[in-house]
Write a protein that holds these residues in place. Structure first.
Motif, mmCIF file in Angstrom:
data_model
loop_
_atom_site.group_PDB
_atom_site.id
_atom_site.type_symbol
_atom_site.label_atom_id
_atom_site.label_comp_id
_atom_site.label_asym_id
_atom_site.label_seq_id
_atom_site.Cartn_x
_atom_site.Cartn_y
_atom_site.Cartn_z
ATOM 1 N N THR A 289 0.816 -1.216 0.000
ATOM 2 C CA THR A 289 0.000 0.000 0.000
ATOM 3 C C THR A 289 0.849 1.266 0.000
ATOM 4 O O THR A 289 0.359 2.328 -0.389
ATOM 5 C CB THR A 289 -0.944 0.023 1.221
ATOM 6 O OG1 THR A 289 -0.161 -0.068 2.422
ATOM 7 C CG2 THR A 289 -1.948 -1.116 1.176
ATOM 8 N N ARG A 290 2.109 1.172 0.391
ATOM 9 C CA ARG A 290 2.997 2.339 0.435
ATOM 10 C C ARG A 290 3.561 2.707 -0.932
ATOM 11 O O ARG A 290 4.083 3.805 -1.115
ATOM 12 C CB ARG A 290 4.168 2.077 1.399
ATOM 13 C CG ARG A 290 3.730 1.934 2.847
ATOM 14 C CD ARG A 290 4.855 1.434 3.713
ATOM 15 N NE ARG A 290 4.909 -0.024 3.651
ATOM 16 C CZ ARG A 290 5.432 -0.798 4.594
ATOM 17 N NH1 ARG A 290 5.993 -0.265 5.659
ATOM 18 N NH2 ARG A 290 5.431 -2.107 4.468
ATOM 19 N N PHE A 291 3.482 1.804 -1.898
ATOM 20 C CA PHE A 291 4.152 2.004 -3.190
ATOM 21 C C PHE A 291 3.253 2.752 -4.189
ATOM 22 O O PHE A 291 2.844 2.217 -5.222
ATOM 23 C CB PHE A 291 4.583 0.666 -3.772
ATOM 24 C CG PHE A 291 5.602 -0.098 -2.953
ATOM 25 C CD1 PHE A 291 6.193 0.430 -1.821
ATOM 26 C CD2 PHE A 291 5.967 -1.375 -3.340
ATOM 27 C CE1 PHE A 291 7.131 -0.282 -1.078
ATOM 28 C CE2 PHE A 291 6.907 -2.105 -2.609
ATOM 29 C CZ PHE A 291 7.482 -1.552 -1.476
ATOM 30 N N ALA A 292 2.957 4.017 -3.895
ATOM 31 C CA ALA A 292 2.013 4.804 -4.697
ATOM 32 C C ALA A 292 2.436 4.936 -6.162
ATOM 33 O O ALA A 292 1.586 4.899 -7.063
ATOM 34 C CB ALA A 292 1.818 6.182 -4.075
ATOM 35 N N ASP A 293 3.724 5.093 -6.436
ATOM 36 C CA ASP A 293 4.169 5.187 -7.841
ATOM 37 C C ASP A 293 3.846 3.897 -8.588
ATOM 38 O O ASP A 293 3.447 3.935 -9.758
ATOM 39 C CB ASP A 293 5.671 5.474 -7.926
ATOM 40 C CG ASP A 293 6.024 6.906 -7.572
ATOM 41 O OD1 ASP A 293 5.126 7.768 -7.552
ATOM 42 O OD2 ASP A 293 7.219 7.159 -7.305
ATOM 43 N N ALA A 294 4.016 2.761 -7.924
ATOM 44 C CA ALA A 294 3.689 1.479 -8.558
ATOM 45 C C ALA A 294 2.202 1.397 -8.848
ATOM 46 O O ALA A 294 1.803 0.919 -9.919
ATOM 47 C CB ALA A 294 4.128 0.319 -7.673
ATOM 48 N N HIS A 295 1.369 1.875 -7.931
ATOM 49 C CA HIS A 295 -0.083 1.837 -8.151
ATOM 50 C C HIS A 295 -0.445 2.618 -9.411
ATOM 51 O O HIS A 295 -1.234 2.142 -10.238
ATOM 52 C CB HIS A 295 -0.843 2.414 -6.961
ATOM 53 C CG HIS A 295 -0.464 1.796 -5.652
ATOM 54 N ND1 HIS A 295 -0.680 2.433 -4.454
ATOM 55 C CD2 HIS A 295 0.135 0.619 -5.343
ATOM 56 C CE1 HIS A 295 -0.248 1.674 -3.460
ATOM 57 N NE2 HIS A 295 0.269 0.572 -3.983
ATOM 58 N N ARG A 296 0.147 3.796 -9.567
ATOM 59 C CA ARG A 296 -0.128 4.608 -10.761
ATOM 60 C C ARG A 296 0.338 3.879 -12.027
ATOM 61 O O ARG A 296 -0.347 3.900 -13.049
ATOM 62 C CB ARG A 296 0.533 5.977 -10.639
ATOM 63 C CG ARG A 296 -0.202 6.901 -9.671
ATOM 64 C CD ARG A 296 0.371 8.321 -9.684
ATOM 65 N NE ARG A 296 1.675 8.407 -9.042
ATOM 66 C CZ ARG A 296 1.870 8.511 -7.736
ATOM 67 N NH1 ARG A 296 0.841 8.555 -6.918
ATOM 68 N NH2 ARG A 296 3.091 8.597 -7.239
ATOM 69 N N PHE A 297 1.489 3.231 -11.964
ATOM 70 C CA PHE A 297 1.984 2.480 -13.119
ATOM 71 C C PHE A 297 1.006 1.364 -13.486
ATOM 72 O O PHE A 297 0.624 1.226 -14.654
ATOM 73 C CB PHE A 297 3.375 1.898 -12.833
ATOM 74 C CG PHE A 297 3.822 0.913 -13.876
ATOM 75 C CD1 PHE A 297 4.220 1.351 -15.131
ATOM 76 C CD2 PHE A 297 3.822 -0.448 -13.624
ATOM 77 C CE1 PHE A 297 4.614 0.443 -16.108
ATOM 78 C CE2 PHE A 297 4.214 -1.356 -14.591
ATOM 79 C CZ PHE A 297 4.612 -0.910 -15.833
ATOM 80 N N TYR A 298 0.586 0.578 -12.509
ATOM 81 C CA TYR A 298 -0.331 -0.529 -12.801
ATOM 82 C C TYR A 298 -1.638 -0.012 -13.384
ATOM 83 O O TYR A 298 -2.175 -0.597 -14.335
ATOM 84 C CB TYR A 298 -0.602 -1.360 -11.545
ATOM 85 C CG TYR A 298 0.634 -2.018 -10.978
ATOM 86 C CD1 TYR A 298 1.529 -2.713 -11.790
ATOM 87 C CD2 TYR A 298 0.926 -1.928 -9.624
ATOM 88 C CE1 TYR A 298 2.676 -3.293 -11.268
ATOM 89 C CE2 TYR A 298 2.067 -2.525 -9.092
ATOM 90 C CZ TYR A 298 2.937 -3.195 -9.914
ATOM 91 O OH TYR A 298 4.064 -3.767 -9.397
#
Length: 172
Positions: free
Chosen positions: A126-135
């Motif tokens: 849940t901390r990996f906000a940049d990854a969430h945007r990428f996905y």
């Protein structure tokens, strides 16, 4: 991107992938990288994913391994038969925003389509906000509540899902 090679990882790439994970975890307060306790598969990473019926790829430039991504059958009992899951998505901080994650994802997506997979799933901290945007840019949708992992980092993860219909997601 012409100076980047995407290739299947070998077991010898485990140390380089471990370095990617450790560096990524160091960017977030409370993320603990303990290879022996939580990442023993890194000692034979390619064999680990092959044993699961999957593959792990690395992105490599003249300095060595700068990214990784794996694809294997999901163990989620709610997934449809033939569903796949993405794991070990990491790109070195200095190599980000150069299309490396996108190239790794395109490789995994092509493999999923070739396998006739109905969907791809993944779990991400849940901390990996940049990854969430990428996905989300890749067409994934967050689903359901976060789950607690009960690990050294006190991780909570979001679930993401990408249906692979006839049209499938855009690769651009």
């Amino acid at each position: 991107m012409s100076d980047i090679l995407i290739r299947p990882a070998s077991d010898a790439d485990g140390d380089a992938i471990a370095a990617l994970i450790a560096a990524a975890f160091a960017e977030y307060e409370g993320c603990v990288f303990d290879r022996a306790a939580e990442f023993p598969e890194l000692d034979a990473i390619a064999s680990h994913f092959a044993g699961r019926g999957g593959t792990i790829w690395v992105a490599e430039d003249s300095d060595g391994v700068i990214g990784s991504m794996a694809l294997a059958p999901t163990s989620d009992p709610d997934a449809p038969p033939g569903g796949l899951e993405i794991f070990k998505v990491y790109v070195a901080q200095a190599a980000r925003r150069r299309g490396i994650a996108r190239a790794l994802f395109a490789t995994a997506l092509n493999a999923a389509r070739a396998a006739g997979a109905p969907e791809i799933r993944l779990w991400t901290d849940t901390r990996f906000a940049d990854a969430h945007r990428f996905y989300e840019r890749c067409g994934f949708t967050r689903e359901g509540p976060a789950r607690e992992c009960h690990d050294l980092s006190a991780t909570w993860e979001y679930s993401y899902r990408l249906p692979l219909g006839a049209a499938g997601p855009r690769e651009g």
